[in-house]
Design an enzyme around this catalytic site. Structure first.
Site, mmCIF file in Angstrom:
data_model
loop_
_atom_site.group_PDB
_atom_site.id
_atom_site.type_symbol
_atom_site.label_atom_id
_atom_site.label_comp_id
_atom_site.label_asym_id
_atom_site.label_seq_id
_atom_site.Cartn_x
_atom_site.Cartn_y
_atom_site.Cartn_z
ATOM 1 N N GLY A 26 0.809 -1.217 0.000
ATOM 2 C CA GLY A 26 0.000 0.000 0.000
ATOM 3 C C GLY A 26 0.842 1.267 0.000
ATOM 4 N N ARG A 30 -3.122 8.029 4.096
ATOM 5 C CA ARG A 30 -3.243 8.968 5.223
ATOM 6 C C ARG A 30 -1.908 9.587 5.651
ATOM 7 N NH1 ARG A 30 -6.658 4.687 8.611
ATOM 8 N NH2 ARG A 30 -5.681 3.360 7.028
ATOM 9 N N ASN A 403 51.589 19.911 12.176
ATOM 10 C CA ASN A 403 50.678 20.976 12.578
ATOM 11 C C ASN A 403 50.211 21.774 11.364
ATOM 12 O OD1 ASN A 403 49.592 22.521 15.076
ATOM 13 N ND2 ASN A 403 50.295 24.101 13.659
HETATM 14 C C1 UD1 Z 1 -6.724 -3.330 8.139
HETATM 15 C C2 UD1 Z 1 -7.897 -4.292 8.392
HETATM 16 C C3 UD1 Z 1 -8.632 -3.848 9.648
HETATM 17 C C4 UD1 Z 1 -7.687 -3.765 10.816
HETATM 18 C C5 UD1 Z 1 -6.498 -2.871 10.494
HETATM 19 C C6 UD1 Z 1 -5.476 -2.968 11.596
HETATM 20 C C7 UD1 Z 1 -8.628 -5.006 6.183
HETATM 21 C C8 UD1 Z 1 -9.667 -4.914 5.128
HETATM 22 N N1 UD1 Z 1 -8.787 -4.274 7.272
HETATM 23 O O1 UD1 Z 1 -7.274 -2.062 7.841
HETATM 24 O O2 UD1 Z 1 -9.677 -4.801 9.959
HETATM 25 O O3 UD1 Z 1 -8.383 -3.276 11.972
HETATM 26 O O4 UD1 Z 1 -5.856 -3.289 9.272
HETATM 27 O O5 UD1 Z 1 -4.435 -2.056 11.381
HETATM 28 O O6 UD1 Z 1 -7.683 -5.763 6.024
HETATM 29 N N2 UD1 Z 1 -1.918 -3.596 1.732
HETATM 30 C C9 UD1 Z 1 -1.402 -4.183 0.597
HETATM 31 N N3 UD1 Z 1 -2.146 -4.195 -0.534
HETATM 32 C C10 UD1 Z 1 -3.404 -3.658 -0.584
HETATM 33 C C11 UD1 Z 1 -3.922 -3.060 0.588
HETATM 34 C C12 UD1 Z 1 -3.155 -3.045 1.730
HETATM 35 O O7 UD1 Z 1 -0.292 -4.691 0.595
HETATM 36 O O8 UD1 Z 1 -4.032 -3.733 -1.658
HETATM 37 C C13 UD1 Z 1 -1.089 -3.578 2.944
HETATM 38 C C14 UD1 Z 1 -0.729 -2.177 3.392
HETATM 39 O O9 UD1 Z 1 0.457 -1.742 2.786
HETATM 40 C C15 UD1 Z 1 -0.602 -2.342 4.901
HETATM 41 C C16 UD1 Z 1 -1.546 -3.496 5.223
HETATM 42 O O10 UD1 Z 1 -1.813 -4.142 4.001
HETATM 43 O O11 UD1 Z 1 0.711 -2.719 5.265
HETATM 44 C C17 UD1 Z 1 -2.843 -3.016 5.856
HETATM 45 O O12 UD1 Z 1 -3.507 -2.172 4.947
HETATM 46 P P1 UD1 Z 1 -4.263 -0.863 5.395
HETATM 47 O O13 UD1 Z 1 -4.804 -0.185 4.221
HETATM 48 O O14 UD1 Z 1 -3.417 -0.082 6.333
HETATM 49 O O15 UD1 Z 1 -5.488 -1.529 6.195
HETATM 50 P P2 UD1 Z 1 -6.402 -0.807 7.253
HETATM 51 O O16 UD1 Z 1 -7.356 0.085 6.571
HETATM 52 O O17 UD1 Z 1 -5.567 -0.230 8.310
HETATM 53 CA CA CA Z 2 -3.274 0.056 8.676
#
Ligand code: UD1
Ligand code: CA
Length: 492
Positions: A26, A30, A403
């Site tokens: 990702g 934010r 020096n």
């Molecule tokens: C996710 C969980 C949520 C949990 C939260 C905890 C889901 C749908 N939701 O939400 O239930 O409470 O984490 O922090 O999983 N990533 C990818 N590829 C993608 C999307 C995300 O590799 O297509 C990776 C991101 O880089 C990140 C991780 O997955 O490292 C979590 O993704 P993020 O978008 O932060 O999930 P949250 O909205 O925080």
């Molecule tokens: Ca997250």
């Protein structure tokens, strides 16, 4: 220093190997950054390096990292993490970021036939401890005597806003995870949340993942749908409720990044005080990266930054406002206020500063001294030699007990190329000498104040003038005497 946590219960023969999958594709919207979130630094290391380091402590069979945004740089950060060197790592490219479920699907080819326990971590959760993950894996494998298909790490939060909520049935067992944006007002009241850390049996994970559809508020493939699907199919889904919410929370914004930075910094400084015997005059205003090492009885004043893999020896004193990056400092070294020392090496008993700049492999041998407003680049200052005031030493090799007078400049750059200056042992360079490189000053020689040295000076010779001419040959005693004559023209 990698603690090995055993994640295998006693009846080892019946269990399958442990693999770890880290989600790091990702962007992290934010963060409001052009840089992928997992590349942002905490304690001087990218977030992804923290996650990888913790993963290695569980001694998995293999670590998989799902990359997408700035994939090459994320891969490089993983490879540069020292603890990864002995570990088998594979990178999986998620071309388009269509959700956490899609990210795991990207690893289908590598993992669907793996017959392993798969621990899934997020690249943006840097503080989770290996002990906690080990306990999660253990509970997963021993659940009701035979192990679960999936175990979710959860925590309770005073304010669960933004997280996926854990919905339990009447018997208090896991039912499903509902994301914030899809939750009913009632479900939003639930304060037990999904930390984004799970164990799956790969044999169960991929068939369930194939059923996930992006029918939700975000139009994404949610990994969080999988535990509910498994439960509906009659599989065992366990919950590992963890007490320390801070430890497992992810970084989503720069505000959280700064909060975590303060935590990591406090931990590092505390460890150095308690275990390392280092004195910090003001611990809350000292910035030491996690990898840096500082020796016993060294005193660190406020506003000092020790960055990267710097190593500082015993009994040093580092005064206020100094930055030391990827450098080695010996023992008994004093660095006065406001120095910048990058990629350089300072041997035992040296003194530096105030306001000195050492960079690009500047090297000081034992008991050498660099004073105020001196810059040293790609240069070596020999044992006991001194350069006390207002000087530039670039591409210079300086012998022992030499020096360098105030205002000396090595004119190392002709506009196209850089050239070397060599100053041998026991030389006295008079104040305001210009050394037009390439040039060599032989041992025991002296340049008078204001000399512009354009030609090599033989040993035991006094030169003076613009351009500098040989004035006389010096015997050893004369060389001593000459020094006192020259000294009357130069500041000490
Ligand atoms: C996710 C969980 C949520 C949990 C939260 C905890 C889901 C749908 N939701 O939400 O239930 O409470 O984490 O922090 O999983 N990533 C990818 N590829 C993608 C999307 C995300 O590799 O297509 C990776 C991101 O880089 C990140 C991780 O997955 O490292 C979590 O993704 P993020 O978008 O932060 O999930 P949250 O909205 O925080
Ligand atoms: Ca997250």
């Amino acid at each position: 220093m990698n603690k090995q946590i055993s994640s295998t219960p006693a009846h080892e023969s019946s269990i399958v190997p442990l693999d770890i999958l880290i989600l790091a594709a990702g962007l992290g919207t934010r963060m409001r950054s052009r840089t992928a979130k997992v590349l942002h630094k905490l304690g001087g290391r990218p977030l992804i390096a923290h996650a990888c380091h913790t993963a290695t402590a569980l001694s998995p069979r293999r670590i998989y990292v799902v990359v997408g945004h700035q994939a090459e740089m994320v891969e490089q950060s993983v490879r540069e993490e020292p603890s990864m060197s002995e570990n088998a790592v594979s990178f999986i490219k998620q071309e388009e970021q269509r959700g956490t479920g899609d990210a795991v699907s990207a690893a289908r080819r590598e993992l669907q036939d793996a017959n392993s326990t798969l621990l899934i971590l997020s690249g943006d959760v840097p503080l989770v401890r290996a002990e906690t993950l080990g306990a999660l894996v253990h509970q997963h494998r021993t659940h009701r005597g035979h192990g679960a298909a999936c175990t979710i790490l959860t925590v309770r939060l005073e304010d669960p806003t933004g997280y996926g909520r854990i919905i339990r049935d009447e018997e208090n067992r896991f039912l499903k995870i509902v994301e914030q944006k899809d939750a009913t007002p009632e479900e939003r009241q639930v304060n037990e949340i999904n930390a984004g850390i799970y164990c799956f049996e790969t044999r169960a994970l991929f068939p369930a993942l194939a059923q996930v559809e992006p029918l939700n508020a975000q139009g994404e493939y949610y990994l969080t749908d999988v535990p509910g699907i498994l439960r509906a199919e009659g599989e065992d889904v366990g919950i590992y409720l963890h007490a320390d919410a801070r430890e497992v929370s992810g970084i989503n914004t720069r505000v959280e990044l700064a909060e975590f930075e303060a935590i990591v910094r406090r931990r590092t400084v505390r460890r150095l005080m308690l275990d390392g015997g280092v004195t910090f005059i003001d611990p809350s205003h000292t910035y030491v990266d996690t990898e840096a090492q500082i020796g016993r009885d060294t005193i660190i004043h406020p506003d000092v930054h020790v960055e990267g893999n710097s190593v500082i020896g015993d009994d040093c004193e580092i005064h206020a406002g100094t930055r030391i990056t990827n450098s080695r400092i010996g023992s008994g070294v004093t660095i006065k206020d406001h120095c910048v020392i990058v990629d350089s090496e300072i041997a035992d008993g040296c003194a530096v500063g105030p306001f000195a700049h050492l960079r690009m492999n500047a090297q000081m041998d034992e008991r050498a001294v660099i004073g105020n407003f001196v810059e040293m680049k790609k240069s070596r200052l020999g044992r006991g030699s001194k350069s006390m005031h207002l000087t530039y030493l670039g591409d210079a090799t300086i012998g022992d007990k030499t020096n360098i007078g105030a205002g000396t400049i090595t004119c190392n750059y002709d506009g196209v190329n850089k050239h070397a200056t060599i100053i041998e042992d026991n030389v006295k360079i008079g104040s305001d000498t210009m050394l037009v490189a390439p040039v060599r000053v032989g041992k025991n020689s002296v340049t008078a104040a204001g000399s512009v040295v354009t030609k090599d000076v033989p040993p035991n010779t006094l030169v003076a003038g613009v351009p500098a001419q040989v004035k006389k040959q010096l015997t050893n005693q004369e060389s001593e005497k000459q020094e006192s004559e020259v000294r009357s023209q130069k500041s000490e």
